[in-house]
Design an enzyme around this catalytic site. Sequence first.
Site, mmCIF file in Angstrom:
data_model
loop_
_atom_site.group_PDB
_atom_site.id
_atom_site.type_symbol
_atom_site.label_atom_id
_atom_site.label_comp_id
_atom_site.label_asym_id
_atom_site.label_seq_id
_atom_site.Cartn_x
_atom_site.Cartn_y
_atom_site.Cartn_z
ATOM 1 N N ASP A 7 0.860 -1.171 0.000
ATOM 2 C CA ASP A 7 0.000 0.000 0.000
ATOM 3 C C ASP A 7 0.902 1.228 0.000
ATOM 4 O OD1 ASP A 7 -2.360 1.610 0.323
ATOM 5 O OD2 ASP A 7 -1.870 1.778 2.449
ATOM 6 N N ASP A 9 -0.011 5.070 0.825
ATOM 7 C CA ASP A 9 -0.157 6.119 1.833
ATOM 8 C C ASP A 9 0.040 5.571 3.248
ATOM 9 O OD1 ASP A 9 -0.785 7.566 -0.359
ATOM 10 O OD2 ASP A 9 -2.899 7.891 0.148
ATOM 11 N N ASP A 176 -1.533 -0.263 6.058
ATOM 12 C CA ASP A 176 -1.836 0.343 7.353
ATOM 13 C C ASP A 176 -3.324 0.369 7.652
ATOM 14 O OD1 ASP A 176 -2.793 3.641 7.002
ATOM 15 O OD2 ASP A 176 -2.208 2.450 5.278
#
Length: 226
Positions: A7, A9, A176
């Site tokens: 991922d 961001d 996250d």
Amino acid sequence: MEAAFFDLDKTVIARASMAAFGRRFYRGGLISRSTVGRALASQFVFLHLGASEQKLARIREQVGWDQREVARIVREALDEVVEPIIYAEALELIEQHQAAGRRTYIVSASPEEIVQPLAEYLGVDGAIASRAVVDLDGRYTGEMAFYAYGPFKAEAIRDLALFEGIDLDGSYAYSDSYTDVPMLEAVGHPAVVNPDRVLARLAREREWETLQFVRPVRLRDRVPVP
């Protein structure tokens, strides 16, 4: 062949990628000063590219940005905007997977005009990102061709694995956010990075590896900048 899927961001970079480019979009005349000031740049950028039909109804006047102009602004701003906020731990992990012979990919709900240049900048093998519909003049229509979010990320990973011959049971994924659980479940070795509260609890229940990335580093301090 195995792979590692990251991922973007708050996993590879320390900020939301679209918000990071907000000031540059303002300088390029794509969003107003008040938008930047209210910290809504990321919302406007993403909605402008077509996040959902209902939300787009509120900002129809934004439709018509030139795709080439957005891509140009992003590529010109990489050094200034992104380079200082890349996590050193993420770079090290990407390099470890590459040294082990695994392919590496960025998987993000952000628009491909942002994600693809970042993937090239980081030296990974490819990217999965949201794609907007453009008209014959290369301007955004406000509709989405593909939204790389939630279960759609996992579907895209499985499609890529089938096409490239990637063994997902032997592959890795990092995120996250709880919304990326389908992506994490798609591989044999899921790990959470700076997880939100819900994902952290799920990771404990499933005994997934938990990592903390805290050291943003300038890419030029580690490798020659492209």
